[in-house]
Design a protein around this motif. Structure first.
Motif, PDB file in Angstrom:
ATOM      1  N   SER A   1       4.701  64.041 -46.483  1.00 27.44           N
ATOM      2  CA  SER A   1       6.237  63.682 -46.738  1.00 27.44           C
ATOM      3  C   SER A   1       6.920  63.802 -45.335  1.00 27.44           C
ATOM      4  N   ARG A   2       6.372  64.663 -44.436  1.00 32.34           N
ATOM      5  CA  ARG A   2       7.287  64.669 -43.205  1.00 32.34           C
ATOM      6  C   ARG A   2       7.076  63.278 -42.347  1.00 32.34           C
ATOM      7  N   GLN A   3       5.672  62.481 -42.735  1.00 29.05           N
ATOM      8  CA  GLN A   3       5.580  61.366 -42.068  1.00 29.05           C
ATOM      9  C   GLN A   3       6.437  60.527 -42.745  1.00 29.05           C
ATOM     10  N   LYS A   4       6.674  60.505 -44.054  1.00 28.36           N
ATOM     11  CA  LYS A   4       7.627  59.558 -44.751  1.00 28.36           C
ATOM     12  C   LYS A   4       8.888  59.780 -44.247  1.00 28.36           C
ATOM     13  N   ARG A   5       9.383  60.974 -44.182  1.00 26.69           N
ATOM     14  CA  ARG A   5      10.855  61.180 -43.704  1.00 26.69           C
ATOM     15  C   ARG A   5      10.904  60.657 -42.224  1.00 26.69           C
ATOM     16  N   LEU A   6       9.904  60.937 -41.270  1.00 25.05           N
ATOM     17  CA  LEU A   6      10.197  60.309 -40.126  1.00 25.05           C
ATOM     18  C   LEU A   6      10.241  58.560 -40.110  1.00 25.05           C
ATOM     19  N   ASN A   7       9.399  58.078 -40.896  1.00 25.83           N
ATOM     20  CA  ASN A   7       9.492  56.623 -41.017  1.00 25.83           C
ATOM     21  C   ASN A   7      10.642  56.243 -41.839  1.00 25.83           C
ATOM     22  N   ALA A   8      11.376  57.021 -42.554  1.00 27.38           N
ATOM     23  CA  ALA A   8      12.566  56.449 -43.082  1.00 27.38           C
ATOM     24  C   ALA A   8      13.560  56.552 -42.185  1.00 27.38           C
ATOM     25  N   VAL A   9      13.743  57.483 -41.228  1.00 29.56           N
ATOM     26  CA  VAL A   9      14.643  57.629 -40.296  1.00 29.56           C
ATOM     27  C   VAL A   9      14.536  56.416 -39.263  1.00 29.56           C
TER      28      VAL A   9
ATOM     29  N   ASP B   1      26.485  63.218 -30.332  1.00 27.70           N
ATOM     30  CA  ASP B   1      26.489  64.570 -30.869  1.00 27.70           C
ATOM     31  C   ASP B   1      26.294  64.812 -32.395  1.00 27.70           C
ATOM     32  N   HIS B   2      26.558  63.575 -32.922  1.00 27.40           N
ATOM     33  CA  HIS B   2      26.238  63.554 -34.530  1.00 27.40           C
ATOM     34  C   HIS B   2      24.743  63.758 -34.887  1.00 27.40           C
ATOM     35  N   LEU B   3      23.897  63.404 -33.963  1.00 24.39           N
ATOM     36  CA  LEU B   3      22.406  63.330 -34.081  1.00 24.39           C
ATOM     37  C   LEU B   3      21.836  65.049 -33.611  1.00 24.39           C
ATOM     38  N   ALA B   4      22.740  65.853 -33.299  1.00 25.85           N
ATOM     39  CA  ALA B   4      22.137  67.000 -32.568  1.00 25.85           C
ATOM     40  C   ALA B   4      21.335  67.707 -33.453  1.00 25.85           C
ATOM     41  N   GLY B   5      21.213  67.754 -34.876  1.00 28.05           N
ATOM     42  CA  GLY B   5      20.325  68.649 -35.692  1.00 28.05           C
ATOM     43  C   GLY B   5      18.973  67.778 -35.642  1.00 28.05           C
ATOM     44  N   ARG B   6      18.853  66.640 -35.239  1.00 26.19           N
ATOM     45  CA  ARG B   6      17.556  66.014 -35.338  1.00 26.19           C
ATOM     46  C   ARG B   6      16.457  66.523 -34.830  1.00 26.19           C
ATOM     47  N   LYS B   7      15.308  66.236 -35.103  1.00 29.16           N
ATOM     48  CA  LYS B   7      14.071  66.230 -34.137  1.00 29.16           C
ATOM     49  C   LYS B   7      13.789  65.140 -33.097  1.00 29.16           C
ATOM     50  N   PRO B   8      13.286  65.053 -32.077  1.00 26.87           N
ATOM     51  CA  PRO B   8      13.374  63.888 -31.067  1.00 26.87           C
ATOM     52  C   PRO B   8      12.446  62.662 -31.964  1.00 26.87           C
ATOM     53  N   GLN B   9      11.459  62.925 -32.515  1.00 22.12           N
ATOM     54  CA  GLN B   9      10.854  62.021 -33.288  1.00 22.12           C
ATOM     55  C   GLN B   9      11.483  61.181 -33.956  1.00 22.12           C
ATOM     56  N   GLN B  10      12.793  61.732 -34.432  1.00 22.49           N
ATOM     57  CA  GLN B  10      13.470  61.098 -35.280  1.00 22.49           C
ATOM     58  C   GLN B  10      14.542  60.041 -34.666  1.00 22.49           C
ATOM     59  N   LEU B  11      14.423  59.859 -33.335  1.00 22.23           N
ATOM     60  CA  LEU B  11      15.364  59.003 -32.566  1.00 22.23           C
ATOM     61  C   LEU B  11      14.771  57.832 -32.167  1.00 22.23           C
ATOM     62  N   SER B  12      15.532  56.838 -31.915  1.00 19.53           N
ATOM     63  CA  SER B  12      15.052  55.618 -31.434  1.00 19.53           C
ATOM     64  C   SER B  12      14.972  55.690 -29.904  1.00 19.53           C
TER      65      SER B  12
ATOM     66  N   PRO C   1       9.001  68.394 -28.808  1.00 16.46           N
ATOM     67  CA  PRO C   1       8.943  67.779 -30.129  1.00 16.46           C
ATOM     68  C   PRO C   1       9.345  68.774 -31.043  1.00 16.46           C
ATOM     69  N   HIS C   2       8.981  70.122 -30.764  1.00 20.48           N
ATOM     70  CA  HIS C   2       9.463  71.236 -31.854  1.00 20.48           C
ATOM     71  C   HIS C   2      10.816  71.754 -31.916  1.00 20.48           C
ATOM     72  N   MET C   3      11.558  71.213 -30.995  1.00 22.73           N
ATOM     73  CA  MET C   3      12.961  71.667 -31.184  1.00 22.73           C
ATOM     74  C   MET C   3      14.018  70.451 -31.425  1.00 22.73           C
ATOM     75  N   THR C   4      15.061  70.867 -31.945  1.00 25.25           N
ATOM     76  CA  THR C   4      16.190  69.905 -32.429  1.00 25.25           C
ATOM     77  C   THR C   4      16.776  69.441 -30.911  1.00 25.25           C
ATOM     78  N   VAL C   5      17.201  68.417 -31.132  1.00 32.06           N
ATOM     79  CA  VAL C   5      17.924  67.784 -30.065  1.00 32.06           C
ATOM     80  C   VAL C   5      18.809  68.630 -29.363  1.00 32.06           C
ATOM     81  N   LEU C   6      19.616  69.395 -30.137  1.00 30.93           N
ATOM     82  CA  LEU C   6      20.601  70.229 -29.558  1.00 30.93           C
ATOM     83  C   LEU C   6      19.823  71.472 -28.686  1.00 30.93           C
ATOM     84  N   ASP C   7      18.580  71.988 -29.437  1.00 24.03           N
ATOM     85  CA  ASP C   7      17.797  73.048 -28.560  1.00 24.03           C
ATOM     86  C   ASP C   7      17.337  72.753 -27.400  1.00 24.03           C
ATOM     87  N   ASN C   8      16.879  71.246 -27.506  1.00 26.88           N
ATOM     88  CA  ASN C   8      16.463  70.504 -26.199  1.00 26.88           C
ATOM     89  C   ASN C   8      17.353  70.617 -25.168  1.00 26.88           C
ATOM     90  N   VAL C   9      18.642  70.222 -25.456  1.00 31.49           N
ATOM     91  CA  VAL C   9      19.577  69.956 -24.496  1.00 31.49           C
ATOM     92  C   VAL C   9      20.085  71.589 -23.922  1.00 31.49           C
TER      93      VAL C   9
END
Ligand SMILES: Nc1ncnc2c1ncn2[C@@H]1O[C@H](COP(=O)(O)OP(=O)(O)OP(=O)(O)O)[C@@H](O)[C@H]1O
Ligand SMILES: [Mg+2]
Lengths: 304, 292, 377
Positions: free
Chosen positions: B283-291, C132-143, C98-106
């Motif tokens: 499900s984590r993988q899915k979430r990542l792919n969704a973003v 700033d609107h993406l501060a809570g995300r993990k790095p993998q969730q960014l382009s 990868p294990h920290m949010t964007v905010l924690d990274n910064v």
């Protein structure tokens, strides 16, 4: 969990060489406890096994230090059949397990990619035997294959088996048990390499006029070789030294005794330590020779 | 064509960053069904003794041995510890599993980090020392340790079993954690140092959390290896009974259904852990792919 | 200056003296001297493997130099630990945790230095890069572009005296790359820090930097303002690495007080002395292809112009803005000419006989000859 540990080669190793190599006293601190442990409880016992294997027995039955090479000659002479049988059974079980596992691993790793849920489900079933007691599984087979169990009666009904024939206690049952017990060890590493196999290699191959069989033989098999090598090692080594399957309380009989059984009974029952030690050293030596030749020949030294 | 050439070809084909793709759907053919059917049968075969063991945990056992089916009952499950030896052996196994897992995980993780991150002399000798226990048959390791304890005059017991289990788990921990450590980008630790993290802070805040999945996997593997080990244990247990040695010894006179209950329960818990962790990762993988 | 608990007020200058770095069996950097003035946007340009990353790692303290000294803001920091240097790096691979949010990274660096209000400052830095609107995300969730900006924010938030950027735009597509170049430049102007930017995109280096250094095989070949480097390359390597050049080698036949004449293919080419590195012996001179004019008839003698030819057009290729002609001149070799497309289609066809001319002031003389370079390159 087990999936990663038995995986061939582990993760991408590219980062290793680029890693900064830092002060070595930190390395010393990190290594020392574990290495000391291994030296103390692995190397020293091996040495003491060698010493034991050369001990002499005085007339009153006590063992004393000595250089009794004769122990080796005697043990190998007496138990040659069991040594030979162990390796024969182990090789047989390894080959059968490989033939059994490869198609299964191929289906899970390559064909089932389209359905990730199915893939994980099948993978869980492959590792499932890990999680239930090895001895109970073997005993279950003993009952299933016993003289009044379903398999024997079915085979007798079809007259594929003579009225006086058994399965348990015979070599076939021991090889069967060894094969069954080590299939997950064979299947997982092969699955791990096949799972990483890029379908485009296969497409490239068929683009270059290779048929299905040629592609399989020339591309799929070579690319999954690391998995095959670690799978066969993980099966062959424990199988050669096993004594549970061949034990008479499990699947074995008098005509299927393996070297493991001999070592166990000499050590724990008869307390004939020099013989048990000599046989252990012989077993270990032969396995190391077989393994290193095998690894060299398959061209996967870097796996170790 | 050699494997190398195949690899080169594959590189040309993999211009896209995603390395794996799902195979294209083919036409219907008999060959297409052969493999799935075989795989299903093969898995069913693997499950036979497991199903057998679980089913017989519900057997209303009459004599000493639990071989013939004589009716369904829940009594074995509700009264697991009616058979006291089973429960005691189970408790011993859990204790040994926990202690040796912790010891092997700590020692093995330290070695793995050293192997991946540091350069030191005798590196290949250390690697060989890690590999050798995995290439040694259990009887040899068991006999060696037993001979050693014998000559050193150490009495066999829980302590010697823990020493033995820690030994064979150690190499597996090193291999598992090393794979994880090697797949980590060394730039992450460098970034930590660049951002004012002292060596101990970098280890605590970056290295350790990133290695954690590998360490956890190694610990679970160690525990299951230790819990199910029989051969080495038998050589070094003396009068102490673990769950496997209990079964081995009882095999002659018959195994009580309570043993099946414990094995089944352990099996179901382990499978539940695996299933849950699979669901979580997927499900984590899915979430990542969704973003993305 | 201790970086531990105070921000740098402004960029510091960086001075490398006599730096060399030897890896086992390989010398990555050989006797490097480099001074980067405070507050400048400095680009380090060079081919792959020439030692750019190694130079940055030395400055950041992730590698120790074999010889030489590193001075930041006048202080010798050669043996200082990376976490004690007022330097931050935007890594080639971003290296976001990868294990920290964007905010924690910064906020990571701020927390390590026990700065007040790390979270507030981190948000501020994220606003600067519009994430700033993406501060809570993990790095993998960014382009890729977003990750790059987080990496930038994570470094800039510490207000280092010196910011090192190792090809931070390498992974981006052209459009995003242009946009990020502008943003980087804006941020540098806003915060006034010294930026050291590594790249092998010459256009990027020339548009962004105040000073460009061209590096080759562990040495700085030439350093200066982008225009100077382009208009007046000192070595054949620079002449060919930055854009394209036509190079000719010949003996100096005569010289006046302010120019030298070089014998090339039976003609005399004049180069101003202040644009030539060597004034006697056999020299290599050059001219950029876009400085050449194609002529279909032999031109009249003009002392302000150099002429070469006749030659035959052997290739014409249209590339949008301009057309590239390749002209084979007997005794000289192939010459490349870029002509702006003021009219449609090529002006001359393949096979036509042409002459080429250029203003004397556009030529340049090199300190080495291209044979030496092409043998090595
Ligand atoms: N740890 C190392 N051990 C040995 N050689 C190294 C090491 N690090 C770098 N090198 C070598 O030093 C040279 C310079 O490397 P560097 O990474 O600085 O190149 P670069 O200019 O950054 O190249 P690129 O543009 O490809 O990133 C290369 O030839 C490389 O192989
Ligand atoms: Mg680089």
């Amino acid at each position: 969990m087990a999936i990663t540990a038995f995986g061939a080669g582990g993760g991408p190793a590219a980062a290793v060489d680029a890693a900064p190599k830092r002060r070595s006293w930190v390395a010393l601190f990190l290594l020392l406890p574990g290495i000391l442990y291994l030296v103390l409880f692995f190397i020293v016992p091996l040495v003491s096994l060698i010493i034991t294997s050369l001990e002499t027995q005085s007339p009153d039955g006590a063992f004393a230090y000595g250089f009794q090479w004769q122990n080796y000659v005697d043990s190998v002479g007496t138990f040659g059949t069991q040594i030979w049988r162990s390796f024969f059974f182990a090789i047989l079980a390894t080959v059968i397990a490989l033939l059994f596992s490869y198609p299964l691993a191929y289906f899970i790793g390559v064909k089932a990619r389209r359905w990730p849920l199915l893939q994980s489900f099948m993978l869980i079933l492959v590792v499932a035997p890990f999680f239930i007691s090895f001895l109970l599984r073997t005993l279950a087979w003993k009952t299933i294959l016993s003289d009044d169990g379903p398999v024997v009666s079915a085979l007798k009904g079809l007259s594929l088996l003579g009225p006086q024939a058994h399965i348990t206690g015979e070599p076939i049952a021991v090889v069967f048990g060894l094969t069954y017990n080590f299939i997950p060890f064979m299947c997982l590493p092969i699955y791990t390499t096949l799972e990483r196999l890029d379908i485009r290699y296969l497409e490239a191959s068929s683009d270059l006029y290779a048929g299905g069989w040629a592609t399989f033989r020339k591309v799929t098999i070579p690319l999954s070789l690391p998995g095959i090598v670690s799978g066969t090692l993980l099966t062959f080594i424990p199988a050669a030294g096993d004594y549970v399957n061949a034990s008479q309380d499990f699947l074995g009989g008098t005509s299927s005794t393996m070297i493991g059984n001999v070592i166990q009974s000499n050590f724990l029952v008869q307390e004939n330590y020099p013989v048990a030690a000599a046989l252990s050293i012989v077993l270990m030596f032969v396995i190391l020779v077989v393994v290193s030749v095998y690894v060299k020949r398959s061209g996967t030294d870097d796996l170790l | 064509m050699s494997a190398q050439e195949g690899l080169v070809l594959g590189k040309i084909y993999s211009a896209e960053p995603d390395a794996r793709r799902t195979p294209p759907r083919g036409r219907f053919s008999l060959g297409k069904w052969l493999l799935p059917v075989y795989s299903a049968l093969a898995l069913a075969f693997l499950l036979i003794p497991i199903v057998y063991t679980i089913v017989f945990s519900f057997n209303a056992q009459t004599g000493k041995s639990n071989i013939a089916w004589s009716g369904f009952t829940l009594a074995n499950w509700s009264g697991v510890c009616a058979e006291q030896d089973v429960c005691a052996a189970f408790g011993t196994s859990i204790l040994i599993g926990l202690v040796s897992t912790i010891a092997a995980t700590i020692l093995g993780t330290m070695i793995a980090i050293a192997l991946v991150r540091y350069r030191f002399p005798f590196r290949s000798a250390v690697s060989l020392l890690i590999f050798l226990p995995m290439a040694t048959p259990e009887v040899v390791m068991g006999a060696g340790l037993a001979a050693q304890f014998l000559s050193a005059g150490i009495p066999k017991g829980i302590g010697t079993i823990i020493i033995a289990h820690t030994l064979f788990c150690l190499s597996f921990v090193v291999v598992t954690v090393k794979a994880r450590a090697a797949s980590l980008d060394p730039a992450l630790e460098e970034a930590g140092r660049d951002l004012y993290g002292s060596p101990s802070q970098v280890f605590r805040l970056i290295t350790l959390p990133l290695l954690l999945p590998g360490i956890l996997a190694a610990a679970l593997l160690s525990f299951s290896l230790s819990f199910d080990d029989f051969i080495i244990t038998y050589f070094n247990s003396g009068t102490v009974q673990t769950f496997p040695t209990y079964i081995y010894i009882s095999a002659q006179r018959g195994i009580p259904a309570q043993a099946n209950v414990i094995a089944s329960a352990v099996f179901l818990i382990a499978i539940a852990i695996v299933v849950i962790s699979q669901i979580v990762t997927q499900s984590r993988q899915k979430r990542l792919n969704a973003v993305r | 200056m201790t970086p531990q608990n105070s921000f740098a007020d402004s960029g510091a200058d960086l001075e490398l003296t006599g730096i060399s770095k030897r890896f086992p069996g390989f010398t990555a950097i050989e006797n490097l001297d480099l001074t980067i003035p405070a507050g400048s946007f400095f680009a380090l340009l060079g081919p792959s493997g020439c030692g750019k990353t190694t130079t940055l790692r030395l400055v950041a303290g992730l590698e120790e130099p074999t010889t030489g000294q590193i001075l930041i803001g006048g202080k010798d920091l050669t043996r200082t630990k990376p976490y004690q240097r007022p330097v931050n790096t935007v890594f080639q691979s971003y290296a976001l945790f990868p294990h920290m949010t964007v905010l924690d990274n910064v906020a990571f660096g701020l927390k390590r230095r026990r700065m007040s209000d790390p979270i507030g400052k981190a948000h501020e830095a994220l606003r600067l890069v519009e994430l700033d609107h993406l501060a809570g995300r993990k790095p993998q969730q960014l382009s890729g572009g977003q990750q790059q900006r987080v990496a930038l924010a994570r470094a800039v938030v510490n207000r280092p005296a010196l910011l090192l950027l190792d090809e931070p735009l390498g992974a981006l597509d052209l459009k995003l790359r242009r946009q990020m170049q502008l943003e980087l430049k804006t941020i540098q102007n806003e915060v006034g820090l010294t930026f050291v930017h590594v790249t092998h995109d010459q256009e990027e280096a020339m548009t962004m930097a105040d000073t460009v250094a061209v590096m080759n095989k562990g040495r700085i070949e030439q350093m200066g303002a982008p225009e100077d480097l382009y208009e007046l390359p000192h070595t054949a390597f620079v002449a060919n690495f930055l854009g394209q050049s036509n190079l000719f080698t010949g003996p100096v036949s005569s010289s006046t007080s302010n120019s030298i004449s070089v014998e090339v293919g039976g003609r005399r080419i004049v180069v101003p002395k202040d644009r030539a590195q060597v004034h006697d012996g056999t020299v290599t001179i050059g001219v950029r292809p876009e400085k050449l004019t194609l002529l279909t008839a032999a031109p009249a003698n003009d002392s302000g112009e150099n002429v070469i030819g006749p030659g035959r057009v052997i290739d014409v290729s249209f590339s949008g803005v301009s057309t590239q002609y390749v002209v084979a001149v007997p005794g000289v070799g192939d010459i490349i000419v870029f002509a702006q497309n003021m009219v449609f289609g090529p002006v001359v066809e393949v096979g036509a006989e042409v002459w080429m001319s250029w203003t004397v002031d556009h030529g340049f003389g090199l300190s080495d000859s291209p044979e030496l370079v092409s043998a090595g390159a």
